[in-house]
Structures are given as structure tokens and as C-alpha cells.
Write an enzyme that holds these catalytic residues in place. Structure first.
Site: not given
Ligand code: UDP
Length: 457
Positions: A16, A330, A350, A369-370
Site C-alpha cells: 500500500h 524490484q 509486483s 487478490d493474488q
Molecule cells: N518489493 C521490493 N523488493 C523486493 C520485493 C518486493 O521493492 O525484494 C516491492 C515491490 O516492488 C512491490 C512491493 O514490494 O512494490 C510488494 O507489493 P505487492 O503488491 O507485489 O505484494 P505484497 O507485498 O503486498 O504481498
């Protein structure tokens, strides 16, 4: 254009924080006078690379858990949610009132998912609100329907269609918390969120997506004023307007060193990048199966393993054949020329980041939501393949299945060609939407020009 002073409040989760920070930057570069961005003190302290912009103030507030709240099977989430709501409401109310008293009133409150109490507080003070939806519009629609008459239909059929959505769904494509088998407490918070939206006439919902990606989903629910303003990605990777904007600036984990240098040494499109985001925790057995697939697939790999209670048996071999890190940038990794595929949990950020970079995906969704995101990656946009839903008796997807999916995307077969072609196509459409004069940019400008942002009864 009216003078805008935005108050943004974010749920304290990486998925978020990133899009909201990017949205704050976008508001400022589009002419907003000031943005105040609030999150919890614990999260604020963890962010090491906060953006510094003259018109942006980051403001923490206490949720009562300044050392963090760890959700385990034994902890009661409602304890946290109640305290966050109570303290957050008080904080937002005081902030809105004091800004007005100082002669610099906020003109709009924007809040992310599950912070509907902030909208309630703002409405009580006649401040307009908008929801920043950090999942796809399709998921917004599905959850809306679930709470508006389609509950039984969604849960009783093997395959079903929903009004306005162009493809059919099966239960395994639904956000997992909607399924009775999940017994998830989260569904009650989503219900509160949607009941809160019901109170407003045609509430404004800004979605981190773009018109060409989900054209039908944007209009499926007439009751909502859905405005696609995505992809919310640092400018350097999207429109190139600000080449210094290379990170969201909201990392709550410490970045590992050496990713770019390692990627520089690899051949073009040869690397499998693996990450399950900020939240998913996999069992050791599942990790061993992924490790096996990576070691056998014949490609170099970059794997983000945030934390591990127990060391993997093949750790040394992994370090020899690939690179293992605890956190990386990422967006930088995905935009590197050597990355050929993303083995991902399909969190919405992602998914969008991969799509913007034109990197095909192997979708390995775990929950929330994945599941829906993975369905669209495979069946709707055809920019990746989804792992078979079947798991062995331990609930684990085996190495052979993972390897099969990696081969399908990284190989030379028809499927690989199809997903690469489509990944390039959607990359182009994403760039088009985000650039000056593109659909998302125009939508944001129109949102700012109106200055009414839905109701403020
Ligand atoms: N991310 C990152 N480095 C990592 C892993 C994830 O910067 O090693 C960031 C990625 O770019 C994304 C966020 O963390 O913006 C993860 O959000 P996402 O909605 O994909 O998954 P969640 O963490 O909410 O399950």
C-alpha cells in the site's frame, strides 16, 4: 486549477505504501500545492529511503503498537484493527481541524484499503474523500458483487460470470478471503469498507490500473466513479519525465547490495527473478521445492528470501548458481535487460511492475487478490502461466510443476513466444497510459481540475 492540499493516509503495508508514495509524487508533479502523507509510527520509522520533496510532508501517527504488531495464528487481529481505527480517527480528525484553523485547510482526503474510518471522519467534517484502490479494478468489482447480491452465486457455482466483466471466473480465481473455506477475518473488514462506500453517492475510486488493461472492469459497477490513474511506478521506469525518480522511497526492509552488479554479468533475458513480496511466508518444504526447480532449470536466478527460520539444505548450491538476497529494488531488477521471467506471488504491485517492464510471469499465487491477478495474467492478458492449483498432500506445489512453468516461459516453445509477445504489447500500453497525454495522466488532470472529488455530505 483549484489549490489542492491533499491528506493521504496509508495502511501500513509495503504493497500500500509504494503506490501511495508514487501517487503523492504524481499529485505534486501535476500541480497539487501540498500533500501530507500519513502512516503509522512503526512503519514510518522502518522506511529508510523516504522521499524528500518540498511540497510533501510525511507524518506518522501512533496506532498503539509502535514496536509493531506481529500477526500470528495466536494473535487477535481485531485487537490491532480496533486500536488503529480509534487512534487513527482521532489523529485524522485533529489534523483536519488544525489545518483549517491554521488557514491551510485540506481539500481532499485520500485513503487506502481498510482505512474507511478515515473517510468517515473526513465526511463528518465535510471534507471530500477518494479511495485509492491498490488492487485491480476487477477485484474491486468482484468484492462489490459479493456484498451486493451475488454472494450465493459466487460460492455455489463451478464457473460464473459477473455483470460487466468480460470473462468467467471459478472459485479458485476469487480473492481467497471470500471463500468460506478460508474462514478469513479479513472479509469483515472488506465488508465495512464497502458499506462505507455505500453511504456515498457515486464515490470516487482512484485505481492503480489503466484503461486499456481492464476497460470493462472500470465501468462494471455503475455506483462507483472509477478513475484509472496507474501504473503507479517511479517515473524513470514509466514516462521518463524524472530520471532521478528511480524508487518509490518507501522500503520497510533493508536493501541488499550487489543485485545490479550481479545482473550486469548475466546474459540478456536469461535470469529468473523470484519474489513473494512483503507478506507471504512459505514453508521450508515449499522453499526446498522452489530451490530444486531453480537449480534444475538451467537459468541463473535472483531470489528474494526475506527471512527463514530454518536454513535451506541446498543454500550453498543456490549461492553458487544464483544470487539470494533479503530485499532488492524490484523495479530496478525488473527493468534490467538480463531478467527474462518473474516467478511471483502476483501481488498487484509486483504484477504491474512486471507488466510495465514487459517481463513475462510464472504466477504462484498464495492468497487474497493474488488468485484473481494470476487468473488475468494467464487467461486474460496471456503474459504468463499460472502454477497448477493442485498441491501434494502436504499442501506443497512440487518442484516438477514449478520447473514445467519456468520452462514454458523461458523456453523456445509456442507458449513462451506468445507470453513474450503479449508482455511487450502490455508494456507498450502501460507506457502509453502513463505518459504525458496518456489516459491515466489525463484522468488525473481531470480529477484535479474538478476539485470536487465525489460527495462530502
Ligand atoms: N518489493 C521490493 N523488493 C523486493 C520485493 C518486493 O521493492 O525484494 C516491492 C515491490 O516492488 C512491490 C512491493 O514490494 O512494490 C510488494 O507489493 P505487492 O503488491 O507485489 O505484494 P505484497 O507485498 O503486498 O504481498
Amino acid at each position: 486549477m483549484p489549490h489542492h492540499r491533499f491528506l493521504l493516509i496509508i495502511y501500513p503495508a509495503q504493497g500500500h505504501i509504494n503506490p501511495t508514495l508514487q501517487f503523492a509524487k504524481r499529485l505534486i508533479s501535476s500541480g497539487a500545492e501540498h500533500v501530507t502523507l500519513c502512516t503509522t509510527l512503526h512503519t514510518y520509522r522502518r522506511i529508510s529511503n523516504k522521499p524528500t520533496l518540498p511540497n510533501l510532508t510525511l507524518l506518522p501517527f501512533s496506532d498503539g503498537f509502535d514496536d509493531g504488531f506481529k500477526l500470528t495464528p495466536d494473535t487477535d487481529y481485531s485487537l490491532y484493527a480496533t486500536e488503529l481505527k480509534r487512534r487513527g480517527t482521532e489523529f485524522v480528525t485533529d489534523l483536519i481541524l488544525s489545518a483549517a484553523q491554521e488557514g491551510k485547510p485540506f481539500t481532499c482526503l485520500i485513503y487506502t484499503l481498510l482505512l474507511h474510518w478515515a473517510a468517515e471522519a473526513a465526511r463528518g467534517l465535510h471534507l471530500p474523500t477518494a479511495l485509492l484502490w491498490v488492487q485491480p479494478a476487477t477485484v474491486l468489482d468482484i468484492i462489490y458483487y459479493y456484498f451486493h447480491g451475488y454472494h450465493d452465486c459466487l460460492l455455489s457455482k463451478i464457473e460464473f460470470e459477473l455483470p460487466g466483466l468480460p470473462f468467467s471466473l471459478s472459485p479458485s480465481d476469487l480473492p481467497s478471503f471470500l471463500l468460506p473455506s478460508n474462514d478469513s477475518f479479513i472479509v469483515s473488514y472488506f465488508e465495512e469498507q464497502f458499506r462505507e462506500l455505500d453511504v456515498e453517492a457515486n464515490p470516487t475510486i482512484l485505481v492503480n490500473s489503466f484503461e486499456a488493461l481492464e476497460p470493462e472492469a472500470m465501468r462494471a459497477v455503475e455506483e462507483f466513479n472509477v478513475i484509472p490513474i496507474g501504473p503507479l511506478i517511479p517515473s524513470a521506469f514509466l514516462d521518463g519525465k524524472d530520471l532521478n525518480d528511480t524508487s518509490f522511497g518507501g522500503d520497510i526492509f533493508r536493501l541488499s547490495n550487489g543485485c545490479a552488479e550481479w545482473l550486469d554479468l548475466q546474459a540478456e533475458k536469461s535470469v529468473v527473478y523470484v519474489s513473494f513480496g512483503s507478506f507471504v511466508v512459505l514453508s521450508k518444504t515449499q522453499m526446498e521445492e522452489i530451490a530444486r526447480a531453480l537449480l534444475d532449470c538451467g537459468h541463473p536466478f535472483l531470489w528474494v528470501i526475506r527471512e527463514m527460520e530454518e536454513e535451506l539444505s541446498c543454500r550453498e548450491e543456490l549461492e553458487e548458481k544464483g544470487k539470494v538476497v533479503t530485499w532488492c529494488s524490484q523495479v530496478e531488477v525488473l527493468s534490467h535487460r538480463s531478467v527474462g521471467c518473474f516467478l511471483t506471488h502476483c501481488g498487484w504491485n509486483s504484477t504491474m511492475e512486471s507488466l510495465v517492464s514487459g517481463v513475462p510471469m510464472v504466477a504462484f499465487p498464495r492468497f487474497s487478490d493474488q488468485m484473481t491477478n494470476a487468473k488475468m495474467v494467464e487467461d486474460v492478458w496471456k503474459i504468463g502461466v499460472r502454477m497448477d492449483h493442485s498441491v501434494n498432500e502436504d499442501g506443497v506445489v512440487e518442484g516438477g510443476e514449478i520447473r514445467k512453468c519456468l520452462d514454458a516461459v523461458m523456453g523456445n516453445g509456442e507458449k513462451a513466444e506468445e507470453v513474450r509477445r503479449n508482455a511487450e504489447k502490455f508494456k507498450g500500453l502501460a507506457m502509453e497510459a502513463g505518459k504525458e497525454g496518456g489516459s491515466s495522466e489525463k484522468n488525473l488532470m481531470a480529477f484535479l481540475a474538478v476539485g470536487g472529488y465525489g460527495s462530502c455530505n
